[in-house]
Design a protein around this motif. Structure first.
Motif: not given
Lengths: 330, 321
Positions: A271, A1, A273, A9-10, A70, A265, A195, A188-189, A4-5
């Motif tokens: 962008e 997961m 999560s 965001v991370r 999103w 977000t 996506r 989401e994962s 993908r960010m």
């Protein structure tokens, strides 16, 4: 997961984790002066145990709204949608319907209205922002008309004393939350739709070139959002002892939007999560709890909370400012 | 064309509500009496909406929106109510109200122009924040020093309201039709990138627009307090939607780049007559409808907003294409 960010965001998730721990420490520090250390630990434990029940409606609504944002849209009417859900619940209750029918009606009404917002925006070709701004007033009026028509002898609010009607919001909220959040994170994962929603919000032109059906994607986001908001509505309604459609969930939309934006977000779409949103909701909840322990004056809380939300959203927009200007100039 | 359509709608609205309210409109003098009574009662109460709709037109023209106008009005009025009534009120509370109004407007402008917060989110946030400040100032009290101020009550009467609205709309209209500022606002709303390339100071223009909105919130607060005489923490709740619906019905596009002040004024009249008519029709609705007609007002406002935006979008596309 996490792979993908995007990097911002991370970073936001790490920052929020630290922020939540920090707020817990501040709450603990506020509790200690009036109590012994074991007593303060016990009270902090109570705050934590009550957390899932208290944040469940907001968290579910925030997950739904995240999906909508999103795609580059927004739903400002969610507070009023909750009021309509409450009105439908009240109608069922006052006619002696069993709990499952009352909650089912609430879920369908709330979810249906949110999905309807998406359909209306697509059908009329006007921004979802305007449709849902109109919904903010219209759905509140609809809720009031519904209780007037459907609840015999309604005098402003309806008290629900039976314990059975409070079970979902009080006893099952944590489990509801676990399953719904787990489903969203799994989606989401491993899912394709989240996506595509992000792609839609990031660059509609690129999506069009890729052959994606953008209106259908937007509708699917509103349907997903409607389902989660409906679930949130059920928990919100069942957590209330009285149903008062005129005041129910007033200002709910702003705290949910703030939580979503705080979670990383991008308010312009493209962008974010679900995990960030969950941490954002938790952060705002803990901040509110801190205000309760730190400020004796209840009149100051709304102003401080408003300032906090504005600060958070402003900070996020400053972070995205350069990127937004560059995008504008392209 | 839009102005004629709005006038026709206004006449239709008046005719429907006159028949529902039971007024005698069977003779020309009866119609004139009804209209005189209606507008004598309507205009003073409508003045805040009319004043704010002029400012909202400017804000919408820049592709912005201001949802905090109701809270701004309440906060300005709350701050003014902290002063005692008397002649000194004119030299203390009134100028301070102006300073607060400009400050709140600039705060909104800074959020939108400097921090790039989308206007709807920024002003939704300030709507809550300003209302919170208002609660902090007012607590659970209701203050009413306004009727003790010499000459203040005149502003809340028909003539005072007409003069205030006339001055705001007249000055706004004159400025709107002649200034370069207007062209630049239209450009900012129509195409912000083009405006930057054309050398328009976009951020400054946005700050100015929201500051003007703050000034007009102060004017509206003065009209409101002069009419009602008291203020509390929930004053003017929901006013923003009425103002936005009025402006949108008047032909101003929410996407920016196009707006009409006269349309906004007619739109405000249309909304006010609707609001007042629904209140007057209470007796009729109690007999014929299973719900309170005042609740129907929110539904109608929402519906009018969607219909207004939809019409503006269609007309805009037709004109562009």
């Amino acid at each position: 997961m996490l792979s993908r960010m995007t990097a911002p965001v991370r970073r936001r998730i790490v920052w929020l984790l630290a922020g939540n721990v920090g707020l817990l420490l501040v709450i603990f520090a506020c509790l200690v002066p009036g109590d012994t250390v074991p007593g303060a630990v016990s009270r902090l434990g109570t705050v934590l145990v009550d957390t899932p029940r208290n944040i469940a409606p907001e968290m579910l609504a925030a997950i739904g709204l995240t999906a909508i944002i999103w795609t580059g849209a927004i739903d400002l009417s969610i507070g009023s949608v909750m009021a309509v859900g409450g009105a439908v619940f009240a109608m069922g209750y006052s006619h002696g319907a069993p709990p499952v029918v009352c909650f089912g009606g609430c879920l369908l009404a709330a979810g249906g209205l949110v999905a309807g917002n998406g359909l209306l925006a697509r059908w009329l070709e006007i921004p979802a922002l305007i449709v849902t701004l109109a919904g903010l007033a219209a759905y509140r009026g609809l809720a009031l008309v519904l209780v007037n028509v459907g609840v015999p002898g309604f005098d402003g609010n309806l008290t629900v004393p039976e314990e059975i009607f409070r079970v979902p919001g009080r006893d099952w909220a944590g489990w509801f939350l676990l399953v719904a959040v787990g489903g969203a994170l799994w989606c989401e994962s491993f899912g394709r739709l989240p996506r595509l929603w992000l792609a839609h919000g990031s660059s509609p032109a690129a999506c069009r070139l890729q052959g994606l059906d953008l209106p259908r994607l937007a509708i699917s986001a509103f349907l997903f959002g409607g389902f989660y908001l409906g679930l949130g509505g059920v928990l919100y309604v069942s957590n209330q002892q009285t149903i008062d459609p005129a005041r129910m969930a007033l200002g709910f939309e702003l705290s949910v939007i703030a939580a979503v934006v705080l979670g990383g977000t991008n308010i312009f779409g493209g962008e974010g999560s679900f995990l960030g949103t969950l941490l954002g909701v938790l952060f705002l909840y803990l901040a509110r709890q801190t205000l309760i322990y730190a400020f004796d004056d209840p009149h100051a809380r709304q102003a401080v909370e408003g300032a906090l939300i504005l600060g958070v959203i402003g900070f996020d927009c400053v972070l995205h400012r350069t990127e937004h200007r560059m995008e504008e100039l392209k | 064309m839009r102005v004629v359509a709005l006038l026709v709608l206004l006449v239709l609205e008046l005719a429907v509500f006159a028949s529902v309210s039971g007024a005698d409109v069977s003779t020309p003098s009866g119609v004139l009496d009804y209209l005189e009574l209606k507008f004598l009662d309507l205009i003073p109460g409508l003045a805040p909406v009319l004043v704010l709709s002029v400012g909202m037109t400017l804000v919408l023209v820049t592709a912005g929106i201001d949802l905090s106008v109701g809270s701004m009005l309440a906060l300005v009025a709350a701050v003014m109510s902290l002063f005692d009534g008397g002649t000194s009120f004119w030299f203390t509370a009134v100028p301070l109200g102006l300073v607060v109004g400009v400050g709140l407007g600039l705060f909104n402008g800074a959020l939108v122009a400097r921090l790039d917060v989308p206007p709807i989110v920024a002003t939704l946030g300030t709507m809550i924040f300003f209302r919170g400040l208002c609660q902090l100032v007012m607590r659970d009290a209701e203050r009413a020093p306004f009727f003790d101020v010499p000459g203040y009550e005149w502003l809340g009467g028909f003539s005072g309201a007409m003069v205030t609205v006339g001055l705001v709309a007249g000055a706004g209209g004159w400025f709107w039709s002649r200034s370069r500022w207007r062209r630049e606002l239209l450009l900012v709303g129509g195409n912000r990138v083009a405006a930057r390339y054309a050398g328009v100071p976009v951020d400054r223009r946005l700050m100015e627009t929201y500051a003007v909105m703050g000034v007009l919130a102060w004017v509206a607060a003065t009209c409101f307090t002069a009419r009602n005489g008291a203020v509390n923490a929930s004053t003017a709740t929901g006013l923003e939607l009425k103002v936005i619906v009025a402006v949108v019905l008047g032909g101003t596009r929410v996407e920016g780049g196009r707006g009409s002040l006269i349309g906004s004024v007619l739109g405000a009249l249309l909304v006010a007559v609707l609001d007042d008519g629904l209140r007057e029709a209470k007796g009729w609705s109690d007999e014929h409808l299973p719900f309170e007609i005042s609740h129907f007002r929110y539904l109608l406002l929402g519906l009018l907003l969607v219909v207004g935006v939809w019409l503006n979008t269609r007309i805009g596309r037709r004109d562009d294409g």
